[in-house]
Design a protein around this motif. Structure first.
Motif, PDB file in Angstrom:
ATOM      1  N   GLY A  11       0.992  -1.108  -0.145  1.00 49.80           N
ATOM      2  CA  GLY A  11       0.054  -0.163  -0.177  1.00 49.80           C
ATOM      3  C   GLY A  11       1.059   1.239  -0.198  1.00 49.80           C
ATOM      4  O   GLY A  11       1.722   1.210  -0.073  1.00 49.80           O
ATOM      5  N   PRO A  12       0.312   2.417   0.196  1.00 49.81           N
ATOM      6  CA  PRO A  12       0.789   3.146   0.207  1.00 49.81           C
ATOM      7  C   PRO A  12       1.856   3.409   1.161  1.00 49.81           C
ATOM      8  O   PRO A  12       3.119   4.552   1.300  1.00 49.81           O
ATOM      9  CB  PRO A  12       0.139   4.670   1.095  1.00 49.81           C
ATOM     10  CG  PRO A  12      -1.309   4.302  -0.258  1.00 49.81           C
ATOM     11  CD  PRO A  12      -1.049   2.726   0.401  1.00 49.81           C
ATOM     12  N   GLU A  13       2.221   3.090   2.148  1.00 49.75           N
ATOM     13  CA  GLU A  13       3.145   3.092   3.257  1.00 49.75           C
ATOM     14  C   GLU A  13       4.903   2.570   2.997  1.00 49.75           C
ATOM     15  O   GLU A  13       5.378   2.841   3.084  1.00 49.75           O
ATOM     16  CB  GLU A  13       2.989   1.994   4.755  1.00 49.75           C
ATOM     17  CG  GLU A  13       3.024  -0.046   4.411  1.00 49.75           C
ATOM     18  CD  GLU A  13       1.592  -0.269   3.629  1.00 49.75           C
ATOM     19  OE1 GLU A  13       1.705  -1.550   2.958  1.00 49.75           O
ATOM     20  OE2 GLU A  13       0.596   0.367   3.142  1.00 49.75           O
ATOM     21  N   GLN A  14       4.631   1.600   1.352  1.00 48.64           N
ATOM     22  CA  GLN A  14       4.936   1.335   0.783  1.00 48.64           C
ATOM     23  C   GLN A  14       6.971   2.753  -0.108  1.00 48.64           C
ATOM     24  O   GLN A  14       7.842   2.635  -0.358  1.00 48.64           O
ATOM     25  CB  GLN A  14       5.527   0.259  -0.907  1.00 48.64           C
ATOM     26  CG  GLN A  14       4.332  -1.066   0.270  1.00 48.64           C
ATOM     27  CD  GLN A  14       5.821  -1.327   0.868  1.00 48.64           C
ATOM     28  OE1 GLN A  14       6.802  -1.053   1.069  1.00 48.64           O
ATOM     29  NE2 GLN A  14       5.908  -2.747   2.245  1.00 48.64           N
ATOM     30  N   VAL A  15       5.947   3.712   0.406  1.00 45.67           N
ATOM     31  CA  VAL A  15       6.144   4.935  -1.118  1.00 45.67           C
ATOM     32  C   VAL A  15       7.474   5.263   0.079  1.00 45.67           C
ATOM     33  O   VAL A  15       6.885   5.759   1.122  1.00 45.67           O
ATOM     34  CB  VAL A  15       5.266   5.578  -1.382  1.00 45.67           C
ATOM     35  CG1 VAL A  15       5.815   7.123  -2.069  1.00 45.67           C
ATOM     36  CG2 VAL A  15       3.943   4.699  -1.957  1.00 45.67           C
ATOM     37  N   ARG A  16       8.392   5.920  -0.060  1.00 48.08           N
ATOM     38  CA  ARG A  16       9.207   6.730   0.144  1.00 48.08           C
ATOM     39  C   ARG A  16       9.839   7.812  -0.616  1.00 48.08           C
ATOM     40  O   ARG A  16      10.289   7.660  -1.580  1.00 48.08           O
ATOM     41  CB  ARG A  16      10.676   5.571   0.643  1.00 48.08           C
ATOM     42  CG  ARG A  16      10.336   4.044   1.709  1.00 48.08           C
ATOM     43  CD  ARG A  16      10.908   3.732   1.548  1.00 48.08           C
ATOM     44  NE  ARG A  16      12.597   4.409   2.533  1.00 48.08           N
ATOM     45  CZ  ARG A  16      14.285   4.284   2.054  1.00 48.08           C
ATOM     46  NH1 ARG A  16      13.814   3.150   1.583  1.00 48.08           N
ATOM     47  NH2 ARG A  16      14.715   4.484   2.800  1.00 48.08           N
ATOM     48  N   VAL A  17      10.112   8.598   0.185  1.00 47.05           N
ATOM     49  CA  VAL A  17      10.458   9.851  -1.000  1.00 47.05           C
ATOM     50  C   VAL A  17      12.558   9.480  -0.039  1.00 47.05           C
ATOM     51  O   VAL A  17      13.201   9.961   1.122  1.00 47.05           O
ATOM     52  CB  VAL A  17      10.686  12.023  -0.514  1.00 47.05           C
ATOM     53  CG1 VAL A  17      11.757  12.154  -1.508  1.00 47.05           C
ATOM     54  CG2 VAL A  17       9.436  11.350  -0.426  1.00 47.05           C
ATOM     55  N   VAL A  18      13.831   9.296  -1.224  1.00 47.69           N
ATOM     56  CA  VAL A  18      15.100   9.408  -0.462  1.00 47.69           C
ATOM     57  C   VAL A  18      15.627   9.719  -1.500  1.00 47.69           C
ATOM     58  O   VAL A  18      15.277  11.047  -2.388  1.00 47.69           O
ATOM     59  CB  VAL A  18      15.423   8.362  -0.991  1.00 47.69           C
ATOM     60  CG1 VAL A  18      14.644   6.768  -0.204  1.00 47.69           C
ATOM     61  CG2 VAL A  18      15.269   7.464  -2.184  1.00 47.69           C
ATOM     62  N   GLU A  19      16.722  10.399  -0.489  1.00 44.77           N
ATOM     63  CA  GLU A  19      18.833  10.887  -1.883  1.00 44.77           C
ATOM     64  C   GLU A  19      18.725  10.306  -2.648  1.00 44.77           C
ATOM     65  O   GLU A  19      18.954   8.569  -1.610  1.00 44.77           O
ATOM     66  CB  GLU A  19      19.520  11.980  -0.454  1.00 44.77           C
ATOM     67  CG  GLU A  19      18.877  12.771   0.172  1.00 44.77           C
ATOM     68  CD  GLU A  19      18.741  14.359  -0.824  1.00 44.77           C
ATOM     69  OE1 GLU A  19      19.669  14.285  -1.979  1.00 44.77           O
ATOM     70  OE2 GLU A  19      18.038  14.813  -0.835  1.00 44.77           O
TER      71      GLU A  19
END
Length: 299
Positions: A11-19
């Motif tokens: 679900g949406p919890e898998q989405v990450r903002v990374v460098e």
């Protein structure tokens, strides 16, 4: 730079903002400084694992609006600072357009539409190319009739506009609350969801993926255009069933961009969301009733 990725499916919890490192354009490629990027249903499907690719990091995003930042070897016709839009095709890729910079093939780019900001422009590439190709695949002469399912959605709404512009008589199938909207986009006839048109139509563009349910509305020898590869019904009664798959096409995208700039094609944005809040965008993506494209912005 920041980029939106997933390292696993769900679900949406898998989405990450990374460098991640800044990508470098290769021969025939252009690096774009992303200003806005549409969030499409396909992004949710990628996140859920529909296309596979497990065991690796996957970058999200297909649509982009921004400025040319760097040119690869052999690229002509573009200049640093030029405002552009483009489509980065591919469900499984290390970096998508939901990032601060992205590299695309030069042939996938088009000039940004005049008179609209990057947020609105970001709603065009994937949806516009899908809708435009669907109308072309109908192959119907002006005056022919076409039924558009999911006519109030982003893709369906663009199909309605482009089909009407091509001289087709458009019947729009949508929720009862959407009649005013789809008529404003160019539909001549409105059919509420669950209803049926009066008499057979020459063709169907099935943006709602209803399949066999609407194939029966097509006259013998007509045409059914589906928008999900391998998701169409079995052909019958001489009806041609076409299952299209979108592809980057800078020339076609430039035509659509021109229509937007002329005011002949309307883009709809439901909400502008900062890149840092990409999880929130995926939460809303799963909700029904959104009218317009969700768009991530990089600030």
């Amino acid at each position: 730079m920041r980029a939106v990725v997933i390292d696993g499916f769900g679900g949406p919890e898998q989405v990450r903002v990374v460098e991640v490192p800044l990508p470098e354009p290769g021969a025939g490629q252009v690096r774009v400084r992303v200003r806005a990027a549409g969030v499409n249903p396909v992004d949710g499907a990628v996140r859920a694992g529909v296309f596979g690719g497990g065991g690796q990091r996957i970058g999200l995003g297909w649509d982009v609006a921004g400025e040319v930042d760097a040119l690869g070897a052999g690229v002509g016709g573009w200049a640093v600072g030029q405002e552009v839009i483009g489509l980065q095709y591919g469900p499984v890729k290390p970096l998508g357009t939901h990032a601060e910079y992205v590299v695309l093939d030069a042939s996938a780019l088009a000039p940004a539409p005049a008179g609209v900001d990057a947020v609105a422009a970001a709603a065009l590439p994937l949806s516009g190319l899908t809708a435009g190709r669907a109308v072309r695949l109908l192959g119907l002469a002006p005056g022919s009739s076409v039924l558009v399912t999911g006519a109030a959605g982003v893709v369906g709404g663009l199909v309605v506009q482009l089909a009407a512009r091509a001289g087709l008589v458009v019947t729009a199938l949508a929720g009862p609350q959407d009649e005013e909207l789809v008529r404003s986009l160019g539909a001549t006839v409105f059919v509420p969801r669950g209803g049926a048109p009066v008499g057979p139509v020459d063709g169907v563009v099935d943006a709602a993926v209803l399949g066999a349910e609407v194939l029966g509305f097509v006259r013998d020898g007509g045409v059914y255009v589906g928008l999900r590869p391998h998701g169409g019904p079995a052909a019958e009664r001489g009806v041609t069933v076409v299952e299209q798959e979108v592809a980057p096409d800078g020339a076609h995208l430039a035509e659509l961009s021109g229509l937007v700039g002329e005011g002949a094609l309307t883009l709809r944005v439901a909400r502008e969301i900062p890149l840092a809040d990409a999880v929130e965008a995926h939460v809303q993506l799963a909700e029904s009733g959104t009218r317009g494209r969700l768009v991530l912005t990089t600030g």
